[in-house]
Scaffold this motif. Structure first.
Motif, PDB file in Angstrom:
ATOM      1  N   GLU A 652       0.729  -1.138   0.012  1.00 45.42           N
ATOM      2  CA  GLU A 652      -0.198  -0.077  -0.116  1.00 45.42           C
ATOM      3  C   GLU A 652       0.906   1.396  -0.067  1.00 45.42           C
ATOM      4  N   VAL A 653       0.529   2.077  -0.773  1.00 44.18           N
ATOM      5  CA  VAL A 653       1.167   3.500  -0.915  1.00 44.18           C
ATOM      6  C   VAL A 653       0.317   4.509  -0.554  1.00 44.18           C
ATOM      7  N   VAL A 654       0.689   5.575   0.446  1.00 40.38           N
ATOM      8  CA  VAL A 654      -0.030   6.619   1.059  1.00 40.38           C
ATOM      9  C   VAL A 654       0.767   7.829   0.745  1.00 40.38           C
ATOM     10  N   LEU A 655       0.166   9.122   0.832  1.00 49.02           N
ATOM     11  CA  LEU A 655       0.885  10.318   0.844  1.00 49.02           C
ATOM     12  C   LEU A 655       0.688  11.074   1.967  1.00 49.02           C
ATOM     13  N   ALA A 656       1.838  11.891   2.539  1.00 52.98           N
ATOM     14  CA  ALA A 656       1.549  12.580   3.613  1.00 52.98           C
ATOM     15  C   ALA A 656       2.254  13.902   3.379  1.00 52.98           C
ATOM     16  N   CYS A 657       1.607  15.036   4.255  1.00 56.19           N
ATOM     17  CA  CYS A 657       2.164  16.153   4.406  1.00 56.19           C
ATOM     18  C   CYS A 657       1.924  17.169   2.958  1.00 56.19           C
ATOM     19  N   CYS A 658       0.640  16.770   2.373  1.00 47.25           N
ATOM     20  CA  CYS A 658       0.737  17.665   1.283  1.00 47.25           C
ATOM     21  C   CYS A 658       0.303  18.808   1.282  1.00 47.25           C
ATOM     22  N   GLN A 659       0.872  19.776   0.779  1.00 46.77           N
ATOM     23  CA  GLN A 659       0.167  21.047   0.630  1.00 46.77           C
ATOM     24  C   GLN A 659      -1.188  21.442  -0.175  1.00 46.77           C
ATOM     25  N   THR A 660      -1.882  22.269   0.162  1.00 50.26           N
ATOM     26  CA  THR A 660      -3.222  22.481  -0.555  1.00 50.26           C
ATOM     27  C   THR A 660      -3.063  22.805  -2.150  1.00 50.26           C
ATOM     28  N   GLY A 661      -1.873  23.563  -2.431  1.00 49.29           N
ATOM     29  CA  GLY A 661      -1.627  23.498  -3.797  1.00 49.29           C
ATOM     30  C   GLY A 661      -1.276  22.093  -4.543  1.00 49.29           C
ATOM     31  N   VAL A 662      -0.463  21.366  -3.703  1.00 46.76           N
ATOM     32  CA  VAL A 662      -0.201  19.906  -4.091  1.00 46.76           C
ATOM     33  C   VAL A 662      -1.590  19.064  -4.491  1.00 46.76           C
ATOM     34  N   VAL A 663      -2.379  19.185  -3.523  1.00 45.85           N
ATOM     35  CA  VAL A 663      -3.657  18.516  -3.610  1.00 45.85           C
ATOM     36  C   VAL A 663      -4.556  18.746  -4.737  1.00 45.85           C
ATOM     37  N   ASP A 664      -4.420  20.291  -4.889  1.00 46.38           N
ATOM     38  CA  ASP A 664      -5.239  20.670  -6.228  1.00 46.38           C
ATOM     39  C   ASP A 664      -4.508  20.232  -7.563  1.00 46.38           C
ATOM     40  N   ASN A 665      -3.099  20.238  -7.499  1.00 46.71           N
ATOM     41  CA  ASN A 665      -2.368  19.704  -8.671  1.00 46.71           C
ATOM     42  C   ASN A 665      -2.856  18.240  -8.920  1.00 46.71           C
ATOM     43  N   LEU A 666      -3.004  17.302  -7.768  1.00 44.24           N
ATOM     44  CA  LEU A 666      -3.359  16.132  -8.132  1.00 44.24           C
ATOM     45  C   LEU A 666      -4.602  15.888  -8.428  1.00 44.24           C
ATOM     46  N   GLN A 667      -5.549  16.831  -8.079  1.00 40.61           N
ATOM     47  CA  GLN A 667      -7.045  16.937  -8.362  1.00 40.61           C
ATOM     48  C   GLN A 667      -7.149  17.044 -10.040  1.00 40.61           C
ATOM     49  N   ALA A 668      -6.505  18.080 -10.250  1.00 40.24           N
ATOM     50  CA  ALA A 668      -6.445  18.655 -11.691  1.00 40.24           C
ATOM     51  C   ALA A 668      -5.809  17.691 -12.616  1.00 40.24           C
ATOM     52  N   GLY A 669      -4.943  16.899 -12.172  1.00 40.41           N
ATOM     53  CA  GLY A 669      -4.169  15.999 -13.098  1.00 40.41           C
ATOM     54  C   GLY A 669      -4.835  14.701 -13.149  1.00 40.41           C
ATOM     55  N   GLY A 670      -6.064  14.326 -12.667  1.00 39.89           N
ATOM     56  CA  GLY A 670      -7.000  13.239 -12.892  1.00 39.89           C
ATOM     57  C   GLY A 670      -6.444  12.192 -11.998  1.00 39.89           C
ATOM     58  N   PHE A 671      -5.776  12.610 -10.789  1.00 40.37           N
ATOM     59  CA  PHE A 671      -5.090  11.361 -10.026  1.00 40.37           C
ATOM     60  C   PHE A 671      -5.826  10.585  -9.147  1.00 40.37           C
ATOM     61  N   PHE A 672      -7.326  11.276  -8.744  1.00 40.48           N
ATOM     62  CA  PHE A 672      -8.188  10.750  -8.150  1.00 40.48           C
ATOM     63  C   PHE A 672      -9.273  10.029  -9.047  1.00 40.48           C
ATOM     64  N   ASN A 673      -9.577   8.742  -8.289  1.00 39.01           N
ATOM     65  CA  ASN A 673     -10.655   8.166  -9.270  1.00 39.01           C
ATOM     66  C   ASN A 673     -11.560   7.472  -8.034  1.00 39.01           C
ATOM     67  N   ASP A 674     -12.311   6.267  -8.760  1.00 28.11           N
ATOM     68  CA  ASP A 674     -13.092   5.494  -7.787  1.00 28.11           C
ATOM     69  C   ASP A 674     -12.216   4.671  -6.725  1.00 28.11           C
ATOM     70  N   LYS A 675     -11.075   4.389  -7.457  1.00 29.92           N
ATOM     71  CA  LYS A 675     -10.191   3.296  -6.648  1.00 29.92           C
ATOM     72  C   LYS A 675      -9.477   4.152  -5.632  1.00 29.92           C
ATOM     73  N   VAL A 676      -8.800   5.377  -6.375  1.00 23.87           N
ATOM     74  CA  VAL A 676      -7.945   6.026  -5.439  1.00 23.87           C
ATOM     75  C   VAL A 676      -8.461   7.406  -4.926  1.00 23.87           C
ATOM     76  N   THR A 677      -8.870   7.579  -3.776  1.00 21.98           N
ATOM     77  CA  THR A 677      -9.436   8.841  -3.217  1.00 21.98           C
ATOM     78  C   THR A 677      -8.502   9.670  -2.583  1.00 21.98           C
ATOM     79  N   LYS A 678      -9.074  10.622  -1.753  1.00 18.29           N
ATOM     80  CA  LYS A 678      -8.065  11.583  -0.743  1.00 18.29           C
ATOM     81  C   LYS A 678      -7.958  10.744   0.415  1.00 18.29           C
ATOM     82  N   SER A 679      -8.537   9.730   0.763  1.00 13.86           N
ATOM     83  CA  SER A 679      -8.257   8.855   1.859  1.00 13.86           C
ATOM     84  C   SER A 679      -7.038   8.341   1.878  1.00 13.86           C
TER      85      SER A 679
END
Length: 710
Positions: A652-679
């Motif tokens: 399992e791979v998780v991310l830690a200490c993401c700045q708000t701008g980085v989360v927005d970059n992930l969102q805009a880059g299509g990183f999140f989907n049904d299987k990969v969420t912000k959890s």
């Protein structure tokens, strides 16, 4: 420290991922549109108009509140002292700009008054500056060389330089460069490009000014030895000039050399005496003024020009020149030089202005400073001035003698005006060698900057490389091209540092929720079954591949090899199943006598496979993204691939200490989907560690045994 260690503290809360944090903090999705921003910027009100007026004309905000009782005496003494310094420096730096000395006085008058109205610094002294003067001199001598103004002299039967025509042309070129540099500064200020000075780091500026000081010294050697070398331009021109001066040294004018040596020795001794008595004297001794007065009197009495061939200043016209529009025909030839002058002049002024602002607790507006310097240069160019900035030596005198506002600068301009109108003609017999000596002695502060090298070696070797590279490039390529090359080199060091960051595995400080690199701390221990990986730089296209490689190297997991072996095993299994299916089909088509009864298997192997993953591999990987301030497309793709690849082998791979701008970059880059969420995102490394340990505990309690049929 012991008391701090004994004090206990604790935080009790549930494990928080990004989804939980956004829900608790009620993250706002509202963003101001570009159209709305434009409307807000164009909205007008009385308060906004007043603020705009005061910021555009700072003198309106501080002059009505000027306190004569507190400031008048200090500004008066300071203004007179600086004005006295402006006289010899203005005339000397005019030689660097290759224009008659009187134009140095003009450059010490008009721009100072303009800055008094538009400037925001209270302490810097605006006027001629050695580095800018030598940059202007390089342009004027390139576009108006002596060879273009040769005429035949019937008395000597030889070609001589038409000095009057040459100087007039050089003044036009200098005024055009100055005007255009001022226009550049105004435009940069209007579009709020004051931040451009951030690309001029302190090592770069100091290395550049030191290299430019060497150019200044070499350019004045001809006045020291009384020789006339051919003017060289372009890269390596400094070396060519030095070589030619050494070739001409046999033709040195002895009278000029003696004047130079006496002037330099006298100025150095007087400067040392000034420093020794600085605490006892209310104002410093005007060493340069005394030097030019004494030299002028001696030259006039001994007739040094005619008897000993000592080159003197010559005719100094009294009065001011009428304004004239610059020669637009040379704009295309000097546009690069003008931009370099604009950037260097602004960089020096804002750097010194910020030093005084921090010391005395006021703010310097970087964009308004650009506009103030731009107006000083552009209006000065109309009045035949050459480019100006602030001088460290004059600014220190202005501050140390009690100057508290730019009223001191205005008073110094009045002193220069008085000298220009009525006293300037008295200095026609001043030897140019004395002005060169004043330049040499005033550059001793820049020569001390060589001591930056050992200091930077101890503190930051990359900054030392920038200093040395800037110095070398400035020497070899001249100040204009040298500055551009130095900025490019400085940018490359930033890129290389992001491409070669430090990759670390983090461990837990015992008994705390703090995590530090295991290679840097002896008591830090890795978390069992959990790998915490961090890069010291942001993640973008230039280092994305290296990030994946470093993760594999630090973790000891060759993900490519494991995935390849898994795919081969899967292919063999499918092939075997296909063969068994064909064999079963053939048997079914034949006689049914050999068919086994239900529940029986003939020639079939059942292998028991535990669902537990390889114990040599970690159960989870945490990517600490605290140093990452943005993610581009390649960065998002890299993290997505890491999650996918390690997920295929059960990690399992998780991310830690993401700045708000980085989360927005992930969102805009299509990183999140049904299987990969912000959890899979956690606010702290400790939250991520607790999540991974909790997930591992649940997995161990719910172990399942599967059967694989071959």
């Amino acid at each position: 420290m012991a008391e701090r260690r004994r004090t206990g503290c604790g935080v009790i809360r549930r494990i928080l991922d990004e989804e939980a944090v956004e829900e608790m903090a009620e993250k706002s999705d509202s963003k101001t549109s570009l159209c709305q921003k434009l409307q807000n910027s164009l909205r007008c009100s009385s308060h906004r108009m007043k603020s705009c007026l005061l910021s555009s004309f700072p003198v309106i905000s501080w002059l009505p509140r000027y306190s004569p009782r507190e400031n008048a005496l200090g500004d008066l003494i300071s203004g007179i002292s600086v004005g006295i310094m402006q006289l010899p420096q203005g005339m000397a730096y005019a030689l660097l700009a290759a224009v008659p000395p009187v134009f140095g006085l003009f450059s010490s008058f008009y721009p100072v008054l303009i800055y008094f109205i538009f400037g925001t610094s209270k302490h810097i002294s605006i006027g001629t500056y050695a580095v800018l003067s030598v940059m202007i001199g390089g342009v004027t001598e390139r576009l108006a060389p002596d060879s273009d103004f040769m005429k035949w002299d019937n008395e000597t039967n030889s070609s001589v330089v038409d000095i009057i025509s040459r100087d007039e042309e050089r003044v036009r070129v200098a005024a055009a460069v100055t005007f255009m540099s001022g226009v550049f500064q105004i435009l940069l200020g209007l579009v709020h490009f004051g931040f451009v000075v951030t690309y001029l780091s302190e090592p770069l500026v100091r290395g550049y000014t030191t290299g430019a000081a060497i150019h200044v010294i070499v350019s004045q050697l001809k006045y020291t030895f009384g020789v006339s070398p051919v003017r060289h331009s372009g890269p390596l021109s400094l070396i060519y000039t030095v070589v030619e001066i050494f070739c001409l040294i046999q033709y040195t004018s002895i009278g000029t050399l003696v004047v130079s040596i006496v002037a330099i020795v006298g100025l150095v001794l007087a400067k040392e005496l000034n420093s020794y008595l600085s605490k006892k004297l209310p104002v410093p001794i005007p060493v340069e003024l005394l030097a030019i007065i004494i030299a002028t009197v001696v030259s006039w009495q001994m007739n040094l020009d005619e008897k000993y061939g000592v080159d003197v200043v010559g005719v100094i016209p009294s009065g001011l020149r009428p304004p004239a529009l610059p020669d637009t025909s040379v704009f295309a030839q000097v546009i690069g030089d003008a931009f370099a002058v604009a950037v260097v002049g602004y960089g020096i002024a804002i750097s010194l202005g910020r030093i005084f602002a921090i010391k005395y607790g006021y703010k310097v507006d970087s964009n308004q400073e650009l506009i103030a310097l731009g107006l000083s240069n552009s209006i000065g160019g109309v009045f035949q001035c050459f480019a100006i900035s602030c001088s460290m030596s004059r600014s220190m005198v202005q501050e140390s003698t009690g100057g508290k506002t730019q009223v001191a600068g205005a008073i110094s301009a009045v002193v220069i005006l008085f000298i220009t109108l009525w006293i300037g003609t008295l200095f026609e017999d001043l030897p140019k060698a004395v002005l060169a000596a004043i330049i040499f002695v005033n550059l001793h502060g820049m020569m001390k900057q060589f001591m930056d090298i050992p200091a930077l070696w101890r503190s930051n070797k990359v900054d030392m490389m920038i200093w040395l590279a800037t110095f070398t490039l400035t020497l070899l390529l001249n100040p204009d091209l040298g500055l551009a090359a130095a900025i490019g080199f400085s940018m490359l060091t930033v890129i290389f540092r992001t491409q070669l960051p430090k990759y670390s595995l983090l461990g837990q400080v015992p008994g705390t929720e703090i995590y530090r690199p295991v290679e840097d701390y002896r008591q830090v221990r890795l978390v069992p079954g959990v790998l915490i990986f961090r890069s010291s730089a942001t993640l973008y296209f230039a280092n994305a591949e290296m990030y994946q490689d470093a993760l594999g190297e630090k973790s000891g997991i060759d993900i490519t090899k494991i995935l390849s072996a898994k795919k081969k095993l899967e292919a063999k299994r499918k092939l075997h199943e296909k063969k068994e299916a064909k064999k079963a089909a053939k048997e079914n088509t034949g006689t049914t006598e050999g068919v086994p009864k239900a529940g029986q298997q003939n020639d079939v192997a059942w292998i028991k496979v535990d669902a537990e993953p390889d114990p040599s591999l970690p159960r989870a990987i945490i990517l600490d993204l605290s140093p990452v301030n943005f993610l581009d497309t390649m960065g998002v793709k890299t993290i997505r691939n890491i999650l996918k690849d390690f997920g295929e082998i059960g990690i399992e791979v998780v991310l830690a200490c993401c700045q708000t701008g980085v989360v927005d970059n992930l969102q805009a880059g299509g990183f999140f989907n049904d299987k990969v969420t912000k959890s899979c995102l956690f606010s702290t490394v400790h939250d991520a560690v607790l999540h991974c340990q909790t997930a591992r505990t649940h997995t161990s309690n719910e172990k399942e045994v599967t059967w694989t049929h071959f």
